[in-house]
Design an enzyme around this catalytic site. Structure first.
Site, PDB file in Angstrom:
ATOM      1  N   THR A  66       0.837  -1.210   0.000  1.00 40.82           N
ATOM      2  CA  THR A  66       0.000   0.000   0.000  1.00 40.82           C
ATOM      3  C   THR A  66       0.865   1.250   0.000  1.00 40.82           C
ATOM      4  O   THR A  66       0.654   2.184  -0.782  1.00 40.82           O
ATOM      5  CB  THR A  66      -0.938  -0.022   1.230  1.00 40.82           C
ATOM      6  OG1 THR A  66      -1.742  -1.201   1.157  1.00 40.82           O
ATOM      7  CG2 THR A  66      -1.814   1.211   1.284  1.00 40.82           C
ATOM      8  N   ASN A 138      -4.811  -9.566  -8.220  1.00 39.20           N
ATOM      9  CA  ASN A 138      -5.050 -10.272  -6.957  1.00 39.20           C
ATOM     10  C   ASN A 138      -6.336 -11.094  -6.959  1.00 39.20           C
ATOM     11  O   ASN A 138      -6.431 -12.105  -6.289  1.00 39.20           O
ATOM     12  CB  ASN A 138      -5.059  -9.292  -5.778  1.00 39.20           C
ATOM     13  CG  ASN A 138      -5.830  -8.024  -6.067  1.00 39.20           C
ATOM     14  OD1 ASN A 138      -5.560  -7.331  -7.049  1.00 39.20           O
ATOM     15  ND2 ASN A 138      -6.796  -7.713  -5.231  1.00 39.20           N
ATOM     16  N   SER A 186       5.513  -6.645  -1.865  1.00 39.26           N
ATOM     17  CA  SER A 186       5.054  -6.779  -0.483  1.00 39.26           C
ATOM     18  C   SER A 186       5.543  -8.105   0.083  1.00 39.26           C
ATOM     19  O   SER A 186       5.408  -9.152  -0.563  1.00 39.26           O
ATOM     20  CB  SER A 186       3.525  -6.722  -0.452  1.00 39.26           C
ATOM     21  OG  SER A 186       3.057  -6.985   0.847  1.00 39.26           O
ATOM     22  N   CYS A 311     -15.281  -5.975   1.330  1.00 41.40           N
ATOM     23  CA  CYS A 311     -16.115  -5.382   2.365  1.00 41.40           C
ATOM     24  C   CYS A 311     -15.350  -4.235   3.003  1.00 41.40           C
ATOM     25  O   CYS A 311     -14.279  -4.441   3.545  1.00 41.40           O
ATOM     26  CB  CYS A 311     -16.415  -6.437   3.406  1.00 41.40           C
ATOM     27  SG  CYS A 311     -17.608  -5.893   4.597  1.00 41.40           S
TER      28      CYS A 311
HETATM   29  N1  PLP Z   1      -1.302  -4.631  -4.364  1.00 38.37           N
HETATM   30  C1  PLP Z   1      -1.901  -5.818  -4.546  1.00 38.37           C
HETATM   31  C2  PLP Z   1      -2.076  -6.331  -5.939  1.00 38.37           C
HETATM   32  C3  PLP Z   1      -2.347  -6.553  -3.453  1.00 38.37           C
HETATM   33  O1  PLP Z   1      -2.949  -7.728  -3.657  1.00 38.37           O
HETATM   34  C4  PLP Z   1      -2.170  -6.016  -2.159  1.00 38.37           C
HETATM   35  C5  PLP Z   1      -2.677  -6.740  -0.968  1.00 38.37           C
HETATM   36  O2  PLP Z   1      -3.757  -7.298  -0.967  1.00 38.37           O
HETATM   37  C6  PLP Z   1      -1.526  -4.780  -2.019  1.00 38.37           C
HETATM   38  C7  PLP Z   1      -1.107  -4.117  -3.149  1.00 38.37           C
HETATM   39  C8  PLP Z   1      -1.297  -4.160  -0.679  1.00 38.37           C
HETATM   40  O3  PLP Z   1      -0.167  -4.719  -0.063  1.00 38.37           O
HETATM   41  P1  PLP Z   1       0.053  -4.594   1.513  1.00 38.37           P
HETATM   42  O4  PLP Z   1      -0.902  -5.538   2.162  1.00 38.37           O
HETATM   43  O5  PLP Z   1       1.492  -4.999   1.720  1.00 38.37           O
HETATM   44  O6  PLP Z   1      -0.164  -3.175   1.887  1.00 38.37           O
END
Ligand code: PLP
Length: 366
Positions: A66, A138, A186, A311
Site C-alpha cells: 500500500t 489479486n 510486499s 467489504c
Molecule cells: N497490491 C496488490 C495487488 C495486493 O494484492 C495487495 C494486498 O492485498 C496490495 C497491493 C497491498 O499490499 P500490503 O498488504 O502490503 O499493503
C-alpha cells in the site's frame, strides 16, 4: 486457500526475524551494533534485487504494498496518471489522492488491459504521464502484458509503474526487460512478515519521498528501518525464487478444481479461464449464491477463501475488477477467489471440491 490475502509465514523467516530481534542496533548508527544492523538490511536488499532483477541500490524498503503504491503514484512527479481499471484499491486511491488528472485504462472481457486504449489515453493525458498497470491481478490472477505496456508508454515519454505484489514468487520477474520505472513488492504475499515491502526504481526514475525525515533509504523513505522485518522479507524473497519451480504443481491443483466445477455445473463461471494467469489463482462464480455466503460455507468446512466483493466500512461492494471486465453484478457478486500456495496439498483441493459441490447441490434449485 487464501494465499493472495496473505501467505503463511515461512519457518525460516520466523527464525530469522526472531534471531534478528535479539540484536540491538539502528542501521544508521556508526558503531558496531549499528553496522551489524546495516549489514542485515543490505543483505536483504540484495535478495530482493535478485528476486526481480534490479540493481541493489534501487530497492527501497517501506511498510508494504500500500505504501509503495502510494509513494510511486503520488511521488513520481508525473503530470497525469493513467491507471488500469483492475488495480488494487490502494493504487486507485493513491491516484485519486495525487490531485493529478486520472485516466482509467479499460480491460477486455478476460481482464487484460487494452493497448489501443492506452495509446489513445497517452495522446490525451498531460505529459509526462505515469502509467500504472499491475503485473498480476489479486482477484483473477490475470497477468498483464507489461513489456508491451512499457513500450507503448515509452513512445510518449511516460513513466511506467507495475504493482508486482501478486506476481512475485509466482512468475519470474525481470525489472529491466519489463521496461518499467517503478515496481511495488510486499513481503507478506511471499511468506515474509506483514508490514514490510519495497519500492523498486529504475536508475534514473524520479521519486519525491512520501515519508520525509532523517533521510534513510537514500532519502527515498525516511524512518528507522524495520530491521527484523526486512531480514525476514529477504529470506522470503530468496525462497520465493525457489517456489517458482512449484508453479506446475499449483496449476495442476487449480485445474483439478476448475475441471471439477465445470463437471458439476453448467452455470458456474470460471473467470479469465482463457487469459494468462498466475498458477495459484482461481476466481469462480456460482450464480445465485452470494460470495459472502460461499465464504461462510467454506469457512464452516475449515477452508479459507475470499469473496470477489470487498467489504469496507461494513458495506459490501461489488468487485470493481469483475465489473471492469463487463460481468453483471449478479455474477460479480457470486464469485469467490481461491488462491493456493506452497503448503496446499491434493487432499486440500479434494476437500475444497467436496465443499463446493455440496453448496452447489444444496442451492441448485435457486
Ligand atoms: N497490491 C496488490 C495487488 C495486493 O494484492 C495487495 C494486498 O492485498 C496490495 C497491493 C497491498 O499490499 P500490503 O498488504 O502490503 O499493503
Amino acid at each position: 486457500m487464501d494465499y493472495n490475502a496473505t501467505a503463511p509465514i515461512r519457518e525460516s523467516v520466523i527464525e530469522t526475524v526472531a534471531a534478528t530481534m535479539h540484536d540491538v542496533g539502528n542501521p544508521s548508527s556508526v558503531h558496531e551494533a549499528g553496522r551489524k544492523a546495516r549489514r542485515v538490511v543490505e543483505e536483504a536488499r540484495s535478495k530482493i534485487a535478485a528476486l526481480v532483477g534490479s540493481r541493489v541500490r534501487d530497492v527501497t524498503f517501506c511498510s508494504g504494498g500500500t505504501e509503495a503504491n502510494n509513494a510511486v503514484i503520488r511521488g513520481a512527479g508525473a503530470a497525469s496518471v493513467i491507471i488500469s481499471a483492475v488495480e488494487h484499491d490502494c493504487g486507485l486511491a493513491a491516484a485519486e489522492l495525487s490531485g493529478l488528472p486520472v485516466y482509467t485504462l479499460p480491460v477486455d472481457g478476460t481482464g487484460v488491459v487494452d493497448l489501443a486504449a492506452l495509446k489513445s489515453l497517452l495522446e490525451e493525458a498531460p505529459e509526462p504521464a505515469l502509467v500504472s498497470v499491475m503485473l498480476a491481478n489479486n482477484e483473477t490472477g490475470v497477468v498483464q502484458p507489461l513489456a508491451q505496456v512499457s513500450s507503448v508508454a515509452k513512445e510518449f515519454g511516460a513513466l511506467v509503474h507495475t504493482d508486482a505484489v501478486q506476481a512475485a514468487g509466482k512468475l519470474p520477474i525481470d525489472f529491466v526487460s519489463l521496461g518499467v520505472d517503478y515496481m511495488t513488492l510486499s513481503s507478506h504475499k511471499i511468506g515474509g512478515p506483514q508490514g514490510v515491502g519495497a519500492i523498486v526504481t529504475g536508475p534514473t526514475s524520479p521519486l519525491k519521498p512520501l515519508v520525509a525525515g532523517g533521510g534513510q533509504e537514500l532519502g527515498r523513505r525516511s524512518g528507522t528501518e524495520n530491521v527484523a522485518g526486512i531480514a525476514g522479507f529477504g529470506v522470503a524473497a530468496l525462497e520465493a525464487l525457489e517456489d517458482l519451480v512449484g508453479a506446475d504443481r499449483l496449476a495442476g491443483m487449480r485445474d483439478r478444481f476448475e475441471d471439477a466445477v465445470k463437471q458439476s455445473s453448467n452455470d458456474a463461471v470460471i473467470i479469465s479461464a482463457d487469459a494468462q494467469r498466475t498458477a495459484n489463482t482461481s476466481c469462480v462464480a456460482m450464480p445465485g449464491v452470494k460470495g459472502e455466503t460461499q465464504v461462510m460455507h467454506f469457512d464452516l468446512n475449515g477452508i479459507c477463501v475470499s469473496s470477489g466483493s470487498a467489504c469496507s466500512s461494513g458495506k459490501v461492494k461489488v468487485s470493481h475488477v469483475l465489473s471492469a471486465m463487463g460481468y453483471p453484478a449478479d455474477v460479480a457478486d457470486a464469485s469467490i477467489r481461491v488462491s493456493l500456495g506452497r503448503l496446499t496439498t491434493d487432499a486440500d483441493v479434494e476437500k475444497l471440491i467436496a465443499a463446493w459441490r455440496s453448496l452447489y447441490e444444496r442451492t441448485a434449485k435457486r
